[in-house]
Design a protein around this motif. Sequence first.
Motif, PDB file in Angstrom:
ATOM      1  N   HIS A 195       0.899   9.570  -0.695  1.00 24.18           N
ATOM      2  CA  HIS A 195      -0.066   8.656  -0.055  1.00 24.18           C
ATOM      3  C   HIS A 195      -0.355   9.049   1.390  1.00 24.18           C
ATOM      4  O   HIS A 195       0.399   9.784   2.015  1.00 24.18           O
ATOM      5  N   ASP A 252      -2.386   3.470  -5.814  1.00 16.94           N
ATOM      6  CA  ASP A 252      -3.726   3.619  -6.397  1.00 16.94           C
ATOM      7  C   ASP A 252      -4.365   4.920  -5.912  1.00 16.94           C
ATOM      8  O   ASP A 252      -3.861   5.571  -4.993  1.00 16.94           O
ATOM      9  N   ARG A 301      -5.223   5.649  -2.224  1.00 14.98           N
ATOM     10  CA  ARG A 301      -4.108   5.955  -1.314  1.00 14.98           C
ATOM     11  C   ARG A 301      -3.917   7.464  -1.163  1.00 14.98           C
ATOM     12  O   ARG A 301      -3.242   7.909  -0.246  1.00 14.98           O
ATOM     13  N   HIS A 346       5.626   1.187  -7.084  1.00 11.18           N
ATOM     14  CA  HIS A 346       4.886   0.041  -6.540  1.00 11.18           C
ATOM     15  C   HIS A 346       4.496  -0.922  -7.659  1.00 11.18           C
ATOM     16  O   HIS A 346       3.908  -0.508  -8.659  1.00 11.18           O
ATOM     17  N   LYS A 395      -4.364  -1.555  10.665  1.00  8.31           N
ATOM     18  CA  LYS A 395      -3.395  -1.285   9.600  1.00  8.31           C
ATOM     19  C   LYS A 395      -2.395  -2.420   9.652  1.00  8.31           C
ATOM     20  O   LYS A 395      -1.838  -2.717  10.719  1.00  8.31           O
ATOM     21  N   SER A 398       1.080  -4.225   8.300  1.00 14.49           N
ATOM     22  CA  SER A 398       2.359  -4.104   7.594  1.00 14.49           C
ATOM     23  C   SER A 398       2.958  -5.485   7.439  1.00 14.49           C
ATOM     24  O   SER A 398       3.019  -6.244   8.417  1.00 14.49           O
ATOM     25  N   ARG A 438       6.303  -7.797   5.888  1.00 11.55           N
ATOM     26  CA  ARG A 438       7.671  -7.800   5.359  1.00 11.55           C
ATOM     27  C   ARG A 438       8.124  -9.242   5.184  1.00 11.55           C
ATOM     28  O   ARG A 438       7.743 -10.101   5.979  1.00 11.55           O
ATOM     29  N   GLY A 447      -4.994  -4.262  -0.400  1.00 11.73           N
ATOM     30  CA  GLY A 447      -3.875  -3.310  -0.273  1.00 11.73           C
ATOM     31  C   GLY A 447      -2.893  -3.497  -1.414  1.00 11.73           C
ATOM     32  O   GLY A 447      -3.266  -3.885  -2.514  1.00 11.73           O
ATOM     33  N   GLY A 448      -1.632  -3.238  -1.134  1.00 13.38           N
ATOM     34  CA  GLY A 448      -0.623  -3.378  -2.176  1.00 13.38           C
ATOM     35  C   GLY A 448       0.755  -3.102  -1.626  1.00 13.38           C
ATOM     36  O   GLY A 448       0.953  -3.055  -0.408  1.00 13.38           O
ATOM     37  N   GLY A 449       1.715  -2.904  -2.539  1.00 11.89           N
ATOM     38  CA  GLY A 449       3.075  -2.603  -2.099  1.00 11.89           C
ATOM     39  C   GLY A 449       4.102  -3.260  -2.975  1.00 11.89           C
ATOM     40  O   GLY A 449       3.951  -3.312  -4.194  1.00 11.89           O
ATOM     41  N   HIS A 450       5.139  -3.781  -2.341  1.00 10.50           N
ATOM     42  CA  HIS A 450       6.270  -4.383  -3.044  1.00 10.50           C
ATOM     43  C   HIS A 450       6.398  -5.853  -2.650  1.00 10.50           C
ATOM     44  O   HIS A 450       5.753  -6.299  -1.709  1.00 10.50           O
ATOM     45  N   ALA A 484       7.838  -5.732   0.919  1.00 14.47           N
ATOM     46  CA  ALA A 484       7.237  -4.781   1.884  1.00 14.47           C
ATOM     47  C   ALA A 484       5.885  -4.353   1.349  1.00 14.47           C
ATOM     48  O   ALA A 484       5.808  -3.761   0.273  1.00 14.47           O
ATOM     49  N   ALA A 485       4.838  -4.663   2.093  1.00 18.29           N
ATOM     50  CA  ALA A 485       3.505  -4.303   1.600  1.00 18.29           C
ATOM     51  C   ALA A 485       2.572  -4.056   2.774  1.00 18.29           C
ATOM     52  O   ALA A 485       2.935  -4.305   3.931  1.00 18.29           O
ATOM     53  N   GLY A 486       1.375  -3.563   2.473  1.00 15.81           N
ATOM     54  CA  GLY A 486       0.442  -3.261   3.555  1.00 15.81           C
ATOM     55  C   GLY A 486      -0.997  -3.235   3.085  1.00 15.81           C
ATOM     56  O   GLY A 486      -1.283  -3.197   1.879  1.00 15.81           O
ATOM     57  N   CYS A 487      -1.902  -3.268   4.038  1.00 18.14           N
ATOM     58  CA  CYS A 487      -3.336  -3.177   3.743  1.00 18.14           C
ATOM     59  C   CYS A 487      -4.055  -2.825   5.043  1.00 18.14           C
ATOM     60  O   CYS A 487      -3.420  -2.685   6.088  1.00 18.14           O
ATOM     61  N   THR A 488      -5.355  -2.646   4.944  1.00 15.35           N
ATOM     62  CA  THR A 488      -6.164  -2.412   6.138  1.00 15.35           C
ATOM     63  C   THR A 488      -7.171  -3.543   6.228  1.00 15.35           C
ATOM     64  O   THR A 488      -7.767  -3.924   5.218  1.00 15.35           O
TER      65      THR A 488
HETATM   66  P1  5GP Z   1       4.053   0.060   5.348  1.00  9.52           P
HETATM   67  O1  5GP Z   1       3.960  -1.325   5.886  1.00  9.52           O
HETATM   68  O2  5GP Z   1       5.381   0.689   5.635  1.00  9.52           O
HETATM   69  O3  5GP Z   1       2.886   0.912   5.704  1.00  9.52           O
HETATM   70  O4  5GP Z   1       3.971  -0.064   3.770  1.00  9.52           O
HETATM   71  C1  5GP Z   1       4.820  -0.919   3.036  1.00  9.52           C
HETATM   72  C2  5GP Z   1       4.608  -0.659   1.553  1.00  9.52           C
HETATM   73  O5  5GP Z   1       3.290  -1.052   1.172  1.00  9.52           O
HETATM   74  C3  5GP Z   1       4.724   0.817   1.170  1.00  9.52           C
HETATM   75  O6  5GP Z   1       5.366   0.884  -0.071  1.00  9.52           O
HETATM   76  C4  5GP Z   1       3.314   1.279   1.089  1.00  9.52           C
HETATM   77  O7  5GP Z   1       3.159   2.318   0.154  1.00  9.52           O
HETATM   78  C5  5GP Z   1       2.541   0.035   0.683  1.00  9.52           C
HETATM   79  N1  5GP Z   1       1.226   0.011   1.347  1.00  9.52           N
HETATM   80  C6  5GP Z   1       0.994   0.038   2.679  1.00  9.52           C
HETATM   81  N2  5GP Z   1      -0.312   0.010   2.953  1.00  9.52           N
HETATM   82  C7  5GP Z   1      -0.956  -0.027   1.758  1.00  9.52           C
HETATM   83  C8  5GP Z   1      -2.340  -0.059   1.376  1.00  9.52           C
HETATM   84  O8  5GP Z   1      -3.262  -0.061   2.208  1.00  9.52           O
HETATM   85  N3  5GP Z   1      -2.598  -0.072   0.033  1.00  9.52           N
HETATM   86  C9  5GP Z   1      -1.605  -0.073  -0.903  1.00  9.52           C
HETATM   87  N4  5GP Z   1      -1.937  -0.090  -2.191  1.00  9.52           N
HETATM   88  N5  5GP Z   1      -0.304  -0.048  -0.579  1.00  9.52           N
HETATM   89  C10 5GP Z   1       0.027  -0.023   0.730  1.00  9.52           C
END
Ligand code: 5GP
Length: 317
Positions: A19, A86, A89, A109, A265, A267, A269, A285-288, A291-295
């Motif tokens: 990614h 996806d 990414r 994920h 961006k 993040s 948690r 966005g997506g993740g776990h 812990a997840a993220g998006c824009t």
């Molecule tokens: P981080 O906050 O460290 O960037 O991401 C946390 C988790 O969410 C990571 O597993 C990452 O792959 C997932 N993640 C972060 N940003 C995005 C995003 O924009 N889209 C998706 N699908 N997953 C994301």
Amino acid sequence: MSLLRTALEHTKTAVVLGHMNPDGDCVGSCLAVYNYVRDCFPQVEITVCLDRPAEKFSYLNGFDQIRTEVPEGLQADLCICLDSGDRDRLGDFLPLLERAGKSLCVDHHITNTRYGDENVLEPDASSTCEVLWGLMEEEQISKATAECLYTGIVHDTGVFQYSNTSVKTMEIAGKLLGKGIDFSTIIADSFYRKTYVQNQILGRALLESILFCDGQCIFSVLRKKDMDFYGVTNKDMDGIVEQLRSTDGVECAIFLYEKEFQEYKVSLRSKKKVDVSRVAAYFGGGGHVRAAGCTMNGRIHDVVNNLSTQIAKQLEE
Ligand code: 5GP
Ligand code: MN
């Protein structure tokens, strides 16, 4: 025989993708496959394509072979996509997947869209590196491959701290130690070591953080002008959102940094309650779960308001 072996058996050229803005699990999993294929399938010509990873991962074998731009004319028989939920990414490297003869997606994920021809998805696994362990023969895992797998597991579990750590995770980590890796140095240098400016922006993010929702949520943002002032980039943000989450009483932490004017961006948690993958997925966005993220786009105030509305819904459930 594992899907990885089957996929490699009749392959002449393979490309490995991860990614955008690759983290430890992404770099670790890509280079683990690289080393494993070099050792076990020397006839396969393999190329790893990733955005330039942080220098702290340069001890991993193959790091200097990573291609950071789409190699001209590369059309692989097999495309292996790792740690990416996806297709989007994959960023600039998506055309390499589209051009490839077949694809194998290995990921953990929960939001993964099953975009490969074959998919090995284990949402309960700590890391993509943990999933990969199950696709490799233990005796064929070299010390170099073990270093990669261990790095990914360490980074995605926060050194075996986060709730995604399982008995299996620890058993695999133990077996990787058995390969003779220098685990202390890997943890110290790739996870805990910070540059002076990385510590400075961490301090700044903590200093300017704001508690809300009766102290259950915490939020902080780094603006582009401040990132430029300290000379930091997206590679310097590791660990900030986790430090925010560790605040006493906090269930959910939000950390934003500005990528472009009014483009952030995000993040997310959480500790025990909020499913942040649902919040991130709601915003594209997506993740776990933890812990997840998006824009997200717009004014900071609006971005945080929109996020907190979704988080508050879950806190009230
Ligand atoms: P981080 O906050 O460290 O960037 O991401 C946390 C988790 O969410 C990571 O597993 C990452 O792959 C997932 N993640 C972060 N940003 C995005 C995003 O924009 N889209 C998706 N699908 N997953 C994301
Ligand atoms: Mn991962």
